[in-house]
Write a protein that holds these residues in place. Sequence first.
Motif, PDB file in Angstrom:
ATOM      1  N   ALA A  50      24.461   7.768  -2.961  1.00 53.14           N
ATOM      2  CA  ALA A  50      25.653   8.606  -2.823  1.00 53.14           C
ATOM      3  C   ALA A  50      25.311  10.069  -3.066  1.00 53.14           C
ATOM      4  O   ALA A  50      24.334  10.392  -3.753  1.00 53.14           O
ATOM      5  CB  ALA A  50      26.739   8.157  -3.803  1.00 53.14           C
ATOM      6  N   THR A  56      29.536  16.888   1.085  1.00 54.20           N
ATOM      7  CA  THR A  56      29.459  15.959   2.209  1.00 54.20           C
ATOM      8  C   THR A  56      30.390  16.423   3.330  1.00 54.20           C
ATOM      9  O   THR A  56      31.566  16.675   3.087  1.00 54.20           O
ATOM     10  CB  THR A  56      29.868  14.544   1.745  1.00 54.20           C
ATOM     11  OG1 THR A  56      29.036  14.163   0.646  1.00 54.20           O
ATOM     12  CG2 THR A  56      29.720  13.539   2.871  1.00 54.20           C
ATOM     13  N   LYS A  59      34.101  14.615   4.230  1.00 56.79           N
ATOM     14  CA  LYS A  59      34.613  14.129   2.949  1.00 56.79           C
ATOM     15  C   LYS A  59      34.928  15.273   1.986  1.00 56.79           C
ATOM     16  O   LYS A  59      35.880  15.216   1.220  1.00 56.79           O
ATOM     17  CB  LYS A  59      33.591  13.199   2.279  1.00 56.79           C
ATOM     18  CG  LYS A  59      33.549  11.809   2.866  1.00 56.79           C
ATOM     19  CD  LYS A  59      32.685  10.891   2.006  1.00 56.79           C
ATOM     20  CE  LYS A  59      32.594   9.518   2.612  1.00 56.79           C
ATOM     21  NZ  LYS A  59      31.754   8.598   1.823  1.00 56.79           N
TER      22      LYS A  59
ATOM     23  N   PHE B  45      29.565   8.108  10.093  1.00 59.16           N
ATOM     24  CA  PHE B  45      28.554   7.921   9.034  1.00 59.16           C
ATOM     25  C   PHE B  45      27.329   8.796   9.279  1.00 59.16           C
ATOM     26  O   PHE B  45      26.656   9.216   8.333  1.00 59.16           O
ATOM     27  CB  PHE B  45      28.138   6.452   8.942  1.00 59.16           C
ATOM     28  CG  PHE B  45      29.109   5.579   8.173  1.00 59.16           C
ATOM     29  CD1 PHE B  45      30.395   6.021   7.860  1.00 59.16           C
ATOM     30  CD2 PHE B  45      28.740   4.311   7.759  1.00 59.16           C
ATOM     31  CE1 PHE B  45      31.283   5.215   7.153  1.00 59.16           C
ATOM     32  CE2 PHE B  45      29.623   3.494   7.037  1.00 59.16           C
ATOM     33  CZ  PHE B  45      30.886   3.953   6.744  1.00 59.16           C
ATOM     34  N   THR B  48      28.338  12.003   7.631  1.00 60.00           N
ATOM     35  CA  THR B  48      28.562  11.988   6.183  1.00 60.00           C
ATOM     36  C   THR B  48      27.389  11.401   5.415  1.00 60.00           C
ATOM     37  O   THR B  48      27.338  11.518   4.189  1.00 60.00           O
ATOM     38  CB  THR B  48      29.822  11.165   5.822  1.00 60.00           C
ATOM     39  OG1 THR B  48      29.636   9.812   6.268  1.00 60.00           O
ATOM     40  CG2 THR B  48      31.063  11.750   6.490  1.00 60.00           C
ATOM     41  N   ALA B  50      26.952   8.316   5.040  1.00 63.70           N
ATOM     42  CA  ALA B  50      27.398   7.074   4.408  1.00 63.70           C
ATOM     43  C   ALA B  50      26.634   5.885   4.987  1.00 63.70           C
ATOM     44  O   ALA B  50      26.123   5.934   6.105  1.00 63.70           O
ATOM     45  CB  ALA B  50      28.901   6.881   4.619  1.00 63.70           C
ATOM     46  N   GLN B  51      26.552   4.821   4.214  1.00 63.43           N
ATOM     47  CA  GLN B  51      25.925   3.573   4.625  1.00 63.43           C
ATOM     48  C   GLN B  51      26.964   2.464   4.509  1.00 63.43           C
ATOM     49  O   GLN B  51      27.884   2.576   3.700  1.00 63.43           O
ATOM     50  CB  GLN B  51      24.744   3.235   3.708  1.00 63.43           C
ATOM     51  CG  GLN B  51      23.603   4.223   3.768  1.00 63.43           C
ATOM     52  CD  GLN B  51      22.849   4.173   5.085  1.00 63.43           C
ATOM     53  OE1 GLN B  51      22.792   3.137   5.724  1.00 63.43           O
ATOM     54  NE2 GLN B  51      22.308   5.309   5.508  1.00 63.43           N
ATOM     55  N   LEU B  53      28.845  -0.377   3.022  1.00 61.24           N
ATOM     56  CA  LEU B  53      28.921  -0.703   1.600  1.00 61.24           C
ATOM     57  C   LEU B  53      28.143  -1.968   1.265  1.00 61.24           C
ATOM     58  O   LEU B  53      27.513  -2.062   0.215  1.00 61.24           O
ATOM     59  CB  LEU B  53      30.384  -0.904   1.188  1.00 61.24           C
ATOM     60  CG  LEU B  53      31.264   0.341   1.135  1.00 61.24           C
ATOM     61  CD1 LEU B  53      32.695  -0.051   0.812  1.00 61.24           C
ATOM     62  CD2 LEU B  53      30.741   1.299   0.081  1.00 61.24           C
ATOM     63  N   THR B  56      24.686  -1.495   0.170  1.00 62.66           N
ATOM     64  CA  THR B  56      24.460  -0.498  -0.866  1.00 62.66           C
ATOM     65  C   THR B  56      24.365  -1.166  -2.234  1.00 62.66           C
ATOM     66  O   THR B  56      25.255  -1.932  -2.596  1.00 62.66           O
ATOM     67  CB  THR B  56      25.616   0.531  -0.862  1.00 62.66           C
ATOM     68  OG1 THR B  56      25.728   1.090   0.446  1.00 62.66           O
ATOM     69  CG2 THR B  56      25.360   1.645  -1.867  1.00 62.66           C
ATOM     70  N   GLY B 171      36.358   7.609   7.639  1.00 57.76           N
ATOM     71  CA  GLY B 171      36.321   6.300   6.983  1.00 57.76           C
ATOM     72  C   GLY B 171      37.344   5.367   7.580  1.00 57.76           C
ATOM     73  O   GLY B 171      38.089   5.741   8.489  1.00 57.76           O
TER      74      GLY B 171
END
Lengths: 200, 200
Positions: A50, A56, A59, B45, B48, B50-51, B53, B56, B171
């Motif tokens: 994270a 980010t 976000k 993603f 951002t 992000a991966q 979840l 993770t 998201g």
Amino acid sequence: MVAPIDFYFEFASPYGYLASTRIDAIAARHGREASWHPIMLGAAFKLTGAQPLVHTPLKGDYMMRDLPRFARLLEVPFKAPPVMPVNSLAASRACIWLQQDDPKMAKALARAVLHAHWGEGQDIARAEDVADIARPLGIERAALLAAVADPAIKAGLKQATEAAIGRGVFGSPFVLVDGEAFWGADRLHQVERWLAAAGW
Amino acid sequence: MVAPIDFYFEFASPYGYLASTRIDAIAARHGREASWHPIMLGAAFKLTGAQPLVHTPLKGDYMMRDLPRFARLLEVPFKAPPVMPVNSLAASRACIWLQQDDPKMAKALARAVLHAHWGEGQDIARAEDVADIARPLGIERAALLAAVADPAIKAGLKQATEAAIGRGVFGSPFVLVDGEAFWGADRLHQVERWLAAAGW
């Protein structure tokens, strides 16, 4: 006396601040106390990959719109501090130090630091900042500054953070109710419901 | 008629599924409709970082504990599918295709696919899977399979995802109420409160 609920937070986390303004009242409504645990969230972020939300894309913009809106909903003050995320080592170490002899005072300091940083927008990065905030609570300045530099206190914070991660904590706020985990300020209503009925 | 609220979701997102079971009722209670927008979350993603979840550390374990618990709270079925995250291109393209002429049917298919995947644990990755789910709704199999392979439909989904990102969506679920953004299944009570009072 039933066991306290565990409230994990990072001083640099605005959602941890928001939750901190409600967690004691939620616990008290169900005959419980809340144990407050400051953690260094960066250690968990190394595991989860994270990044601080504020840096980010997308976000970060959402967060800066969401935070004042969420604070209005909770009717608590919010003012974005100059640097995000702040270095929270001094504040966290000061709490670890106070917890040794006076958990109530540790919580009082945590509350005052969170309010100063997120409610008033003050910087809390330097040990001197924390000492200034601590002084009206009757916490002696020299003792606090010495504690923040004490290797044993530093190690204590590291151990506390590792213990939290060992219990599955990866974000702020993070609440454990009898081992049941709830992540996020937007889960406080679930925490309350879980407390009310011992699950659902 | 007041403008609909916008409900963005990714078929591979379990929290999108949870929110989908409530969003129409929430909108209806306030005289609104919900426009459903499937998106390919991977595109957001990339921005951002992000991966998923489920892959993770720490977060994945939390999610697999949280999802059935959250589903029980909402009183909706939940069964973890065999592969997470699933490839949702076929399901998303089928919805984009149906939206052209029959938005109600697109929503019916989206609901059926989400239920099959997250409520029953079925795979939805292949176009044939989606066609099987679509058939009881009266959607012709050959037409669906052709649409899912149609370059214009593929481009339509890409454009829809880019438009969503352009509106700040990162998201699933993500709800826009008159331009006001709410991210996460745990924010539905804030969506409802915003609708009730046009803000707070």
